[in-house]
Design a protein around this motif. Sequence first.
Motif, short mmCIF file in Angstrom:
data_model
loop_
_atom_site.label_atom_id
_atom_site.label_comp_id
_atom_site.label_asym_id
_atom_site.label_seq_id
_atom_site.Cartn_x
_atom_site.Cartn_y
_atom_site.Cartn_z
N ARG A 121 0.66 -1.25 -0.07
CA ARG A 121 0.04 0.01 -0.04
C ARG A 121 0.77 1.23 -0.11
O ARG A 121 0.65 2.13 -0.77
N TYR A 122 2.13 1.32 0.54
CA TYR A 122 3.01 2.47 0.85
C TYR A 122 3.21 2.41 -0.66
O TYR A 122 3.50 3.77 -1.28
N MET A 123 3.87 1.61 -1.31
CA MET A 123 4.36 1.70 -2.81
C MET A 123 3.26 2.21 -3.72
O MET A 123 3.28 3.03 -4.67
N ALA A 124 2.05 1.70 -3.66
CA ALA A 124 1.09 2.02 -4.46
C ALA A 124 0.40 3.68 -4.22
O ALA A 124 0.20 4.12 -5.17
N ILE A 125 0.49 4.10 -2.96
CA ILE A 125 -0.14 5.40 -2.85
C ILE A 125 0.93 6.34 -2.86
O ILE A 125 1.01 7.56 -3.17
N CYS A 126 2.33 6.32 -2.12
CA CYS A 126 3.40 7.07 -2.05
C CYS A 126 4.29 7.09 -3.40
O CYS A 126 4.80 8.24 -3.81
N HIS A 127 4.26 5.96 -4.18
CA HIS A 127 5.10 6.01 -5.41
C HIS A 127 4.38 5.34 -6.56
O HIS A 127 4.58 4.27 -7.04
N PRO A 128 3.24 5.73 -7.00
CA PRO A 128 2.41 5.16 -7.92
C PRO A 128 2.96 5.02 -9.11
O PRO A 128 2.59 4.14 -9.99
N ILE A 213 4.94 -1.11 10.19
CA ILE A 213 3.65 -0.47 9.64
C ILE A 213 3.25 0.55 10.10
O ILE A 213 2.87 1.33 9.18
N VAL A 214 3.71 1.12 11.17
CA VAL A 214 3.15 2.55 11.67
C VAL A 214 3.97 3.59 10.84
O VAL A 214 3.33 4.38 10.41
N ILE A 215 5.17 3.42 10.56
CA ILE A 215 6.05 4.25 9.80
C ILE A 215 5.42 4.24 8.45
O ILE A 215 5.45 5.32 7.65
N SER A 216 4.96 3.24 7.75
CA SER A 216 4.37 3.31 6.52
C SER A 216 3.17 3.99 6.54
O SER A 216 2.83 4.68 5.44
N TYR A 217 2.47 3.86 7.49
CA TYR A 217 0.99 4.57 7.63
C TYR A 217 1.26 5.88 7.65
O TYR A 217 0.44 6.63 7.21
N ILE A 218 2.33 6.56 8.40
CA ILE A 218 2.69 7.93 8.46
C ILE A 218 2.88 8.42 6.99
O ILE A 218 2.44 9.58 6.82
N HIS A 219 3.76 7.60 6.25
CA HIS A 219 4.13 8.22 4.84
C HIS A 219 2.62 8.17 4.03
O HIS A 219 2.72 9.04 3.09
N ILE A 220 1.86 7.21 4.15
CA ILE A 220 0.73 7.02 3.57
C ILE A 220 -0.13 8.24 3.80
O ILE A 220 -0.66 8.69 2.88
N LEU A 221 -0.52 8.47 5.05
CA LEU A 221 -1.09 9.56 5.31
C LEU A 221 -0.87 10.81 4.86
O LEU A 221 -1.61 11.84 4.40
N ARG A 222 0.66 11.34 4.91
CA ARG A 222 1.17 12.48 4.34
C ARG A 222 0.83 12.36 2.69
O ARG A 222 0.42 13.44 2.21
N ALA A 223 0.94 11.31 2.22
CA ALA A 223 0.90 11.11 0.69
C ALA A 223 -0.64 11.49 0.30
O ALA A 223 -0.99 12.34 -0.65
N ILE A 224 -1.54 10.91 0.98
CA ILE A 224 -2.95 11.13 1.14
C ILE A 224 -3.42 12.58 1.21
O ILE A 224 -4.15 13.14 0.38
N LEU A 225 -2.87 13.12 2.17
CA LEU A 225 -3.30 14.58 2.43
C LEU A 225 -2.73 15.76 1.31
O LEU A 225 -2.99 16.61 1.18
N ARG A 226 -1.77 15.03 0.83
CA ARG A 226 -1.19 15.98 -0.53
C ARG A 226 -2.13 15.77 -1.65
O ARG A 226 -1.88 16.69 -2.53
N ILE A 227 -2.92 14.73 -1.61
CA ILE A 227 -3.72 14.77 -2.97
C ILE A 227 -4.86 15.90 -2.96
O ILE A 227 -5.43 16.17 -1.88
N GLN A 228 -4.86 16.48 -4.19
CA GLN A 228 -5.70 17.62 -4.35
C GLN A 228 -7.30 17.27 -4.25
O GLN A 228 -7.92 18.01 -3.66
#
Length: 310
Positions: A121-128, A213-228
């Motif tokens: 999920r980290y790769m799919a959302i943060c590095h699509p 997993i928590v570290i991955s979640y933090i990066h995922i949430l940051r990436a989601i918040l950057r989505i316009q």
Amino acid sequence: MGENQTSITEFILLGFPLGPRVQMLLFGLFSLFYTFTLLGDGAILGLIYLHPRLHTPMYFFLSHLAIVDMSYACNTVPQMLVNLLSPTTPISFAGCITQTFLFLTFAHTECLFLVVMSYDRYMAICHPLRYSAITSWGLCITLAVTSWILGVFLALVHLVLLLPLPFCGPQRVNHFFCEIIAILKLACADTHINEIMALAGAVSVLVGPFSSIVISYIHILRAILRIQSGEGHRKAFSSFSPHLCVVGLFYGTAIIMYVGPRYGNPKEQKKYLPLFHSLFNPMLNPLIYSLRNKEVKAALKRVFEKKRAS
């Protein structure tokens, strides 16, 4: 003492100390949950196998998670149901040790698969843009095989330490299955090393992966918040939130069981927590992943449409 040690060939699982009526009610309820678990996880496996659109890394790992969940249930629930009907029915020594080994194998393997799925999920959302190139089928198969091998190996470590122990009574296991800490309490030898290894294994397999997993979640949430766009927000969160629910259920109960306070002398309530791993989580996981996933719901819809057409 030598005679007593060699005479232990079976154990009696104490299960749930409840009245006969409540036990019969639990038998019916748990039988229903067990059926739902097998049907739900079986349906997930069938959908992933039959529909090419679900032949992606995410669903590849989800299929392995479904196999682990079904294995969890099949390992512990049938014996639990037998004991609800007949509390004095014994389980053989070999059967008990096998159940312990399999439970640990599936527990370790699920921990590792949840880490792998969080990486996916980290790769799919943060590095699509790089997702397809990085998460090749070769890498996916390697990660899956490694998770299974490590799960078996870590369980073998506990099994090798458990088998030489002498058991001279009592034969009553204060649990609804052959849980390793409950078995160690029946040994008539020093189990200090076993308990240290159990705690070390719990910390390494639970806390370590959970932290990643928590570290991955933090990066995922940051990436989601950057989505316009709002649609992008919803799509990204819908593919991430089911995994968040499953991780919370699994790691929450596991950490309380094995890394919580007063380790080695758990309260009676802790005996009920493995029900989440054996019954509730395997039953809920297919619902969590299917109800919040448009692709799975679309695959189910196509199945029903084909049945109506035929």
